[in-house]
Design a protein around this motif. Sequence first.
Motif, mmCIF file in Angstrom:
data_model
loop_
_atom_site.group_PDB
_atom_site.id
_atom_site.type_symbol
_atom_site.label_atom_id
_atom_site.label_comp_id
_atom_site.label_asym_id
_atom_site.label_seq_id
_atom_site.Cartn_x
_atom_site.Cartn_y
_atom_site.Cartn_z
ATOM 1 N N ARG A 202 -1.611 2.399 11.960
ATOM 2 C CA ARG A 202 -0.280 2.627 12.518
ATOM 3 C C ARG A 202 0.791 2.604 11.427
ATOM 4 N NH1 ARG A 202 1.157 -1.548 14.690
ATOM 5 N NH2 ARG A 202 -0.659 -2.892 14.567
ATOM 6 N N LEU A 203 0.425 2.168 10.262
ATOM 7 C CA LEU A 203 1.407 2.084 9.179
ATOM 8 C C LEU A 203 1.766 3.494 8.708
ATOM 9 C CD1 LEU A 203 -0.435 -0.700 7.158
ATOM 10 C CD2 LEU A 203 1.582 -1.022 8.605
ATOM 11 N N LYS B 180 -1.635 -10.740 3.384
ATOM 12 C CA LYS B 180 -0.903 -9.509 3.708
ATOM 13 C C LYS B 180 -1.233 -9.144 5.153
ATOM 14 C CE LYS B 180 -1.548 -8.941 -1.115
ATOM 15 N NZ LYS B 180 -2.239 -8.353 -2.253
ATOM 16 N N ASN B 181 -0.697 -9.963 6.043
ATOM 17 C CA ASN B 181 -1.139 -9.990 7.428
ATOM 18 C C ASN B 181 -0.859 -8.686 8.177
ATOM 19 O OD1 ASN B 181 -0.334 -12.024 10.330
ATOM 20 N ND2 ASN B 181 -2.323 -11.317 9.644
ATOM 21 N N VAL B 182 0.161 -7.949 7.734
ATOM 22 C CA VAL B 182 0.485 -6.691 8.399
ATOM 23 C C VAL B 182 -0.698 -5.727 8.305
ATOM 24 C CG1 VAL B 182 1.545 -5.584 6.368
ATOM 25 C CG2 VAL B 182 2.351 -4.999 8.652
ATOM 26 N N LEU B 183 -1.496 -5.851 7.267
ATOM 27 C CA LEU B 183 -2.676 -4.977 7.126
ATOM 28 C C LEU B 183 -3.746 -5.349 8.145
ATOM 29 C CD1 LEU B 183 -3.006 -4.875 3.218
ATOM 30 C CD2 LEU B 183 -1.774 -3.294 4.714
ATOM 31 N N HIS B 184 -3.861 -6.633 8.453
ATOM 32 C CA HIS B 184 -4.834 -7.066 9.454
ATOM 33 C C HIS B 184 -4.418 -6.557 10.825
ATOM 34 C CE1 HIS B 184 -5.390 -10.604 6.468
ATOM 35 N NE2 HIS B 184 -6.194 -9.611 6.161
ATOM 36 N N TRP B 185 -3.115 -6.659 11.135
ATOM 37 C CA TRP B 185 -2.634 -6.190 12.440
ATOM 38 C C TRP B 185 -2.748 -4.672 12.556
ATOM 39 C CZ3 TRP B 185 -1.585 -8.720 16.843
ATOM 40 C CH2 TRP B 185 -1.490 -10.113 16.761
ATOM 41 N N ALA B 186 -2.685 -3.990 11.428
ATOM 42 C CA ALA B 186 -2.830 -2.530 11.454
ATOM 43 C C ALA B 186 -4.297 -2.122 11.587
ATOM 44 C CB ALA B 186 -2.242 -1.926 10.183
ATOM 45 N N GLY B 187 -5.201 -3.080 11.496
ATOM 46 C CA GLY B 187 -6.637 -2.793 11.540
ATOM 47 C C GLY B 187 -7.167 -2.737 10.113
ATOM 48 N N ILE B 188 -8.034 -3.668 9.753
ATOM 49 C CA ILE B 188 -8.500 -3.742 8.362
ATOM 50 C C ILE B 188 -9.159 -2.435 7.928
ATOM 51 C CG2 ILE B 188 -10.182 -4.870 6.829
ATOM 52 C CD1 ILE B 188 -9.640 -7.468 8.286
ATOM 53 N N LEU C 84 -8.566 2.560 4.484
ATOM 54 C CA LEU C 84 -8.531 4.015 4.284
ATOM 55 C C LEU C 84 -7.161 4.468 3.797
ATOM 56 C CD1 LEU C 84 -10.450 5.129 7.488
ATOM 57 C CD2 LEU C 84 -11.263 5.235 5.133
ATOM 58 N N ASP C 85 -6.115 3.983 4.458
ATOM 59 C CA ASP C 85 -4.760 4.408 4.090
ATOM 60 C C ASP C 85 -4.426 4.022 2.648
ATOM 61 O OD1 ASP C 85 -4.019 5.712 6.401
ATOM 62 O OD2 ASP C 85 -3.136 3.930 7.333
ATOM 63 N N ILE C 86 -4.786 2.805 2.274
ATOM 64 C CA ILE C 86 -4.440 2.333 0.919
ATOM 65 C C ILE C 86 -5.201 3.153 -0.124
ATOM 66 C CG2 ILE C 86 -4.655 0.394 -0.681
ATOM 67 C CD1 ILE C 86 -4.285 -1.430 1.852
ATOM 68 N N ASN C 87 -6.488 3.385 0.115
ATOM 69 C CA ASN C 87 -7.276 4.120 -0.873
ATOM 70 C C ASN C 87 -6.879 5.591 -0.955
ATOM 71 O OD1 ASN C 87 -9.633 2.558 -2.290
ATOM 72 N ND2 ASN C 87 -9.360 1.658 -0.257
ATOM 73 N N THR D 50 6.076 -11.279 8.157
ATOM 74 C CA THR D 50 6.801 -10.093 8.619
ATOM 75 C C THR D 50 6.810 -10.110 10.140
ATOM 76 O OG1 THR D 50 4.731 -8.832 8.490
ATOM 77 C CG2 THR D 50 6.223 -8.661 6.614
ATOM 78 N N PRO D 51 7.795 -9.460 10.767
ATOM 79 C CA PRO D 51 7.871 -9.486 12.225
ATOM 80 C C PRO D 51 6.626 -8.878 12.868
ATOM 81 C CG PRO D 51 9.911 -8.662 11.282
ATOM 82 C CD PRO D 51 8.922 -8.747 10.156
ATOM 83 N N GLY D 52 6.273 -9.396 14.034
ATOM 84 C CA GLY D 52 5.179 -8.815 14.805
ATOM 85 C C GLY D 52 3.807 -9.151 14.277
ATOM 86 N N THR D 53 3.686 -10.208 13.487
ATOM 87 C CA THR D 53 2.363 -10.602 12.981
ATOM 88 C C THR D 53 2.096 -12.058 13.377
ATOM 89 O OG1 THR D 53 3.323 -11.124 10.817
ATOM 90 C CG2 THR D 53 2.409 -8.929 11.088
ATOM 91 N N SER D 54 1.272 -12.764 12.629
ATOM 92 C CA SER D 54 0.852 -14.122 13.009
ATOM 93 C C SER D 54 1.674 -15.185 12.281
ATOM 94 C CB SER D 54 -0.627 -14.324 12.654
ATOM 95 O OG SER D 54 -1.408 -13.266 13.151
#
Lengths: 305, 332
Positions: free
Chosen positions: A138-139, A188-196, A201-204, B170-174
């Motif tokens: 989703r990023l 870098k928790n936003v990456l976990h919420w985006a789906g590891i 894939l997106d980063i690479n 960051t917002p919307g995370t844990s």
Amino acid sequence: MLRNRTLIPSFQRPASRVIIRRAASYEQELGTLIYESLVEFALPVKDKVILLKPNLVGLDPLGVMNTHPAVIAATRESFLRLGASQVLIGDGPAMDRDTEAILESVRLREFIGPLARIFVDLNIDEIERVPLATKASRLKELFMPKTVLGTDLVVSLPKLKTHHWAGVTLSLKNMFGVVPGSCYGWPKNVLHWAGIDNAILDINAAVKPDFAIVDGIVGMEGNGPIQGTPKACGALIFGDDPVAVDATCCRVMGLLPERIKYLAAAGTMLGHIKADKIQQVGENIAAVRSKFAVVKEFSGLSEAA
Amino acid sequence: MDIVPAEEPAPVIAELNPDNSFAKNVCAPLLRDAQNADGGWGFHPGASSRVEPTCWALKALTSLLAPGTLDGDAIRRGRDFLIAAQLADGSWPSTSEEKTGCWVTSLACWVLAGESEGQKKYSEAIATGLSWVCGDWPRDSGWWQRTLRRLSSAKQHAKHNDAARGWGWTPGTSSWVEPTAFALLALENQDSSQLPSLAQKRRKLGEALLYDRMCPGGGWNCGNPEVYGVAGEPLVIPTTWALLALREYPERRENIESVAWMEKNFSSIQAPGSYALARICLAAYGRKRIEETANANDFHVRNEFQSNIAVAAWMVLTASNPRSWLAAGGKN
């Protein structure tokens, strides 16, 4: 100058070459082995700036979770010997913001000397916004370190490990470490919420590492990437297609690459995972195969499953 | 290639006095010289100004001012940078290119409110910032996510109390330990007129989260006390910030165990950032003497702090009593 980030779909790519070399221990002379392997790829490194991206995940006095400093140092020396004008080492550890403490615990300074002008803490580097062309997650965009974007050649230098959330962590998953903690935190928790898997894939696709060398002299099995068990494998794996390198590593570990979600997807857009598209050089996979244990959730990855 | 570990120097017992000379003669000039023309600081000298290093530099330089001293020009320009960087919703972003606020909002509110003068001058910026902080709920502990987890057949491998709610990076995370600690420091002792109505509730929830995330036996890591049945290893930096945020409860078992962990591990610290913060933490808990194998100068010789502005600022903060700069509103 920013790196060329154009993607070439896998079906348009020629077969990839992966070299496996035996290396029984970190005490043996690794420089010649790594140099000679790099020579076979004829990489355009003369007068270029190279960034080595090891996998530095945490305090590691026993030397089991991070890329070993002997491998990092020998790789750096090899690229300098090949004519690179500068070889930087950079990482942005995900769980501990004291990067220098990790560097000291892995004894990198003992192998390379003072790190002030060689090592770049990617967590706090200058940054640039990068749109994510693949949109697997989703990023829509990520901030990335300018050192990564501006260098001529990025070399992913991971350790051969299983991962309790992604299945394996090799040269592709290693690129999580380029995402800056100063923007996204530790972890870098936003990456976990985006789906590891999708974030990998997106980063690479955005960074496109040019080369991979996997430290499989001693890997990690089970509850990796931090709390797993050391697993001697006695191999270094090289290639200019990180997807093919990771697929080969999986086969060395007795795991099926096509069952690892992000690797299967990477095989359609970033490189090759099919064995018939990978030219194996050096040791046979069977000669170095060492079956790695995985956590129960990933038992389906094992070749015998 | 020689991979025999270097011989460790023997620890010495040192007084935990403020480390004045190195901080004032090496680190403070480094900070002053690294200030950018826009008033802010980057993570390294010459780097673009960012909110986080600006906050640390301001906290450090302000701590060197004698009580009652008027703001220096550098500090005034630094605060002006922070005010200019605030977003319309009251939050602060990690970088000027980012249009969404994050955890540095807590740091900015904490730093701007660091003096009674600042609390008056920047009261509106602080109030809107704290309002954003109190409205920033972590996503993982919301009703919907907790219900989804209950319905999921997948086993939960991290040992957490889902009812505890702190703050994320960051917002919307844990929720994680450090951003929760920074939010608690920002909210503590603020002028009650500045605080949103939710502040007290959020503080209690945040404190509960920190205690829930403590590693078995004391200390904190980023916020994973146990995964797959294996206890997490504490780290110095999150342990420091958690203990500082919870210093109102020095007699609690968790605090005692965690301070003991810090004391026990101090002599094995290998990097200047952890060294500086551990000193601050132990001083805040009234410790007088420590066992150390290296001092600030030794660490500087190794890798020049990697030219890290945050590390230099933390080193400056070791030069004063932490009680004098920890309380957001200047109260102890």
